[in-house]
Design a protein around this motif. Structure first.
Motif, short mmCIF file in Angstrom:
data_model
loop_
_atom_site.label_atom_id
_atom_site.label_comp_id
_atom_site.label_asym_id
_atom_site.label_seq_id
_atom_site.Cartn_x
_atom_site.Cartn_y
_atom_site.Cartn_z
N THR A 223 0.80 -1.26 -0.13
CA THR A 223 -0.15 0.16 0.10
C THR A 223 0.84 1.25 -0.07
OG1 THR A 223 -0.16 0.18 2.55
CG2 THR A 223 -1.89 -1.34 1.22
N THR A 224 2.09 1.07 -0.35
CA THR A 224 3.04 2.24 -0.32
C THR A 224 3.79 2.05 -1.69
OG1 THR A 224 4.90 1.38 1.01
CG2 THR A 224 3.13 2.88 1.95
N PRO A 225 4.49 2.85 -2.38
CA PRO A 225 5.44 2.73 -3.60
C PRO A 225 6.36 1.84 -3.12
CG PRO A 225 4.42 5.23 -3.49
CD PRO A 225 4.14 4.48 -2.14
N GLY A 226 6.97 0.86 -4.10
CA GLY A 226 6.52 0.63 -5.24
C GLY A 226 5.10 -0.17 -5.56
N CYS A 227 4.17 -0.06 -4.57
CA CYS A 227 2.96 -0.77 -4.72
C CYS A 227 2.91 -2.09 -5.51
CB CYS A 227 2.18 -0.01 -5.67
SG CYS A 227 1.99 1.83 -5.04
N ALA A 228 3.81 -3.05 -5.24
CA ALA A 228 4.13 -4.42 -5.98
C ALA A 228 2.91 -5.17 -5.76
CB ALA A 228 5.40 -4.94 -5.40
N GLU A 229 2.39 -5.51 -6.69
CA GLU A 229 1.34 -6.55 -6.73
C GLU A 229 1.74 -7.89 -6.41
OE1 GLU A 229 -1.02 -5.50 -10.54
OE2 GLU A 229 -1.92 -3.92 -9.40
N ALA A 230 2.17 -8.10 -5.14
CA ALA A 230 2.66 -9.61 -4.79
C ALA A 230 2.27 -9.93 -3.64
CB ALA A 230 4.01 -9.34 -4.93
N VAL A 231 1.06 -9.29 -3.29
CA VAL A 231 0.53 -9.54 -1.73
C VAL A 231 -0.73 -10.57 -1.76
CG1 VAL A 231 -0.10 -8.45 0.56
CG2 VAL A 231 1.41 -7.40 -1.02
N VAL A 232 -0.64 -11.54 -0.79
CA VAL A 232 -1.80 -12.53 -0.17
C VAL A 232 -2.27 -11.74 0.96
CG1 VAL A 232 -2.50 -14.45 0.29
CG2 VAL A 232 -0.85 -14.46 -1.25
N TRP A 233 -3.28 -10.88 0.84
CA TRP A 233 -3.81 -10.26 1.88
C TRP A 233 -4.86 -11.11 2.86
CZ3 TRP A 233 -2.64 -5.69 4.26
CH2 TRP A 233 -1.95 -4.77 3.40
N THR A 234 -4.63 -11.19 4.18
CA THR A 234 -5.72 -11.80 5.10
C THR A 234 -5.92 -10.64 6.25
OG1 THR A 234 -4.27 -13.85 4.92
CG2 THR A 234 -5.89 -13.72 6.73
N ILE A 235 -7.25 -10.44 6.10
CA ILE A 235 -7.71 -9.15 6.82
C ILE A 235 -8.70 -9.82 8.10
CG2 ILE A 235 -9.10 -7.10 6.86
CD1 ILE A 235 -6.58 -6.84 5.39
N PHE A 236 -8.42 -9.54 9.10
CA PHE A 236 -9.12 -10.19 10.25
C PHE A 236 -10.23 -9.62 10.70
CE2 PHE A 236 -5.15 -12.27 10.32
CZ PHE A 236 -5.61 -13.67 10.56
N GLU A 237 -11.37 -10.18 11.13
CA GLU A 237 -12.73 -9.51 11.57
C GLU A 237 -12.50 -9.05 12.95
OE1 GLU A 237 -16.92 -11.07 9.80
OE2 GLU A 237 -16.09 -11.96 11.39
N LYS A 238 -11.79 -9.82 13.70
CA LYS A 238 -11.80 -9.45 15.19
C LYS A 238 -10.93 -8.24 15.19
CE LYS A 238 -12.08 -10.57 19.39
NZ LYS A 238 -13.67 -10.34 20.38
N THR A 239 -11.14 -7.45 16.06
CA THR A 239 -10.66 -6.03 16.02
C THR A 239 -9.60 -6.06 17.46
OG1 THR A 239 -12.57 -5.10 17.29
CG2 THR A 239 -12.35 -4.77 15.02
N ILE A 240 -8.70 -5.07 17.61
CA ILE A 240 -7.80 -4.88 18.76
C ILE A 240 -8.23 -3.73 19.70
CG2 ILE A 240 -5.38 -4.66 19.44
CD1 ILE A 240 -4.56 -5.71 16.69
N PRO A 241 -8.49 -3.91 20.77
CA PRO A 241 -8.99 -2.58 21.46
C PRO A 241 -7.71 -1.88 22.09
CG PRO A 241 -9.23 -4.51 22.98
CD PRO A 241 -8.68 -5.14 21.75
N LEU A 242 -7.89 -0.42 21.62
CA LEU A 242 -6.90 0.54 22.47
C LEU A 242 -7.98 1.67 22.93
CD1 LEU A 242 -4.04 0.92 20.00
CD2 LEU A 242 -4.09 -0.35 21.97
N SER A 243 -7.51 2.39 24.10
CA SER A 243 -8.04 3.49 24.43
C SER A 243 -8.03 4.80 23.78
CB SER A 243 -7.65 3.80 25.81
OG SER A 243 -6.29 4.23 25.72
N LYS A 244 -8.82 5.67 23.63
CA LYS A 244 -8.84 6.93 23.00
C LYS A 244 -7.26 7.62 22.99
CE LYS A 244 -10.50 10.64 20.58
NZ LYS A 244 -10.96 10.43 19.39
N GLU A 245 -6.75 7.49 24.26
CA GLU A 245 -5.48 8.38 24.56
C GLU A 245 -4.68 7.29 23.88
OE1 GLU A 245 -7.79 7.44 26.61
OE2 GLU A 245 -8.22 9.55 27.26
N GLN A 246 -4.68 6.11 23.84
CA GLN A 246 -3.48 5.39 23.08
C GLN A 246 -3.43 5.51 21.65
OE1 GLN A 246 -4.49 1.40 24.84
NE2 GLN A 246 -2.67 1.48 25.59
N LEU A 247 -4.87 5.54 21.15
CA LEU A 247 -4.87 5.79 19.67
C LEU A 247 -4.24 7.27 19.32
CD1 LEU A 247 -8.53 4.33 19.14
CD2 LEU A 247 -6.29 3.39 18.05
#
Length: 304
Positions: A223-247
């Motif tokens: 997702t940054t240059p050079g943007c090589a189309e070589a990625v097998v993406w695995t996007i998980f549903e389960k989220t990670i919690p952080l507080s507003k201050e941490q974010l």
């Protein structure tokens, strides 16, 4: 910013093909040598191709795939004496080759190389991928390459040479203690090219410890240059919690020009005809087997 400024800026960005790439939040009339996402193809031609990331994942158009079994993690629990770096675009933690993933229809074993983050402004929307149009406060990418390669540069020459695990964050009322080392280190890496020791952390401290069998899979790019189309993406549903201050703590970092390091995400790219798959059919598949087995056993008992 007025229309004349925007027009002039667009022309200058296209002419300044040797300039450094940057995020949209950095593109201003006073910094016309910085090339924003709309013009990244002038920096790296692949950024204009048809298998780019990130994308918006439309859940009701994702096809279930029973081959998407749970990801197998190896040595994710190993404690590392890691260093966190402000590289001028994000924060990054480089990893040794020991942590690995396989299974999940990946087709190969991949070894972890680095992890980095994408975020918004003061805890606002900042993920790269979206789910049904929803943008999350932050997104974690754990970048892996196939075992046979020695570097990311080598791996991007293979259309499936890179496997990235993506995790979304959500705002929570309480701080996530597993992230204390990272959050506390940020005050020491405010400026680009600075780094700090994190002490002993492990990858499994940073990712969810449940529901990792629920994820989306598609073929895309860096997702940054050079943007090589070589990625097998695995996007998980389960989220990670952080507080507003941490974010919000990540917004205190700065880019190389001194501006606040915020909105560090590439805009959503067109999916074109790429399929997106969902792993939940694995659960249904197992449940169906158990149901059929139960019915068969009952019939056998009745027959006897």
């Amino acid at each position: 910013m007025n229309f004349l400024c925007l027009s002039t800026l667009a022309i200058l960005c296209r002419l300044a093909s040797s300039a450094e790439w940057c995020y949209q939040t950095q593109v201003t009339c006073s910094n016309h040598s910085c090339i924003g996402p709309d013009d990244w193809a002038t920096v790296a031609a692949a950024c204009g191709n048809n298998k780019q990331s990130p994308i918006n994942i439309v859940t009701n158009k994702a096809s279930t795939d029973s081959r998407l079994t749970p990801v197998q993690f190896t040595d994710y629990q190993e404690r590392l004496n890691a260093v966190i770096v402000n590289n001028g675009h994000t924060v990054q933690i480089n990893l040794p080759d020991r942590a690995k993933i396989n299974g999940a229809n990946l087709g190969s074993t991949y070894k972890a190389q680095q992890l980095h983050l994408h975020w918004g402004k003061n805890g606002g929307p900042g993920s790269e991928h979206t789910i049904d149009g929803e943008k999350f406060p932050m997104e974690l990418h754990v970048v892996h390459i196939k075992e046979e390669y020695n570097s990311l540069e080598q791996a991007v020459g293979d259309s499936s040479g890179v496997a990235v695990l993506g995790f979304f964050y959500e705002e929570s009322e309480n701080a996530n203690k597993n992230y204390d080392a990272i959050i506390n280190s940020l005050t020491n890496i405010t400026h680009p090219e600075s780094n700090a020791e994190l002490g002993a952390i492990s990858l499994d401290m940073l990712i969810p410890n449940e529901d990792l069998d629920k994820y989306f899979r598609y073929e895309g790019s860096l997702t940054t240059p050079g943007c090589a189309e070589a990625v097998v993406w695995t996007i998980f549903e389960k989220t990670i919690p952080l507080s507003k201050e941490q974010l919000s703590a990540f917004s205190n970092l700065t880019f190389s020009d001194g501006a606040a390091m915020v909105n560090t995400f590439r805009p959503i790219q067109l999916r074109f005809d790429r399929p997106v798959y969902y792993s939940r059919s694995y659960i249904f598949h197992v449940s169906t087997i158990l149901l059929v087995s139960s019915v068969f056993t009952s019939l056998c008992v009745l027959t006897v």
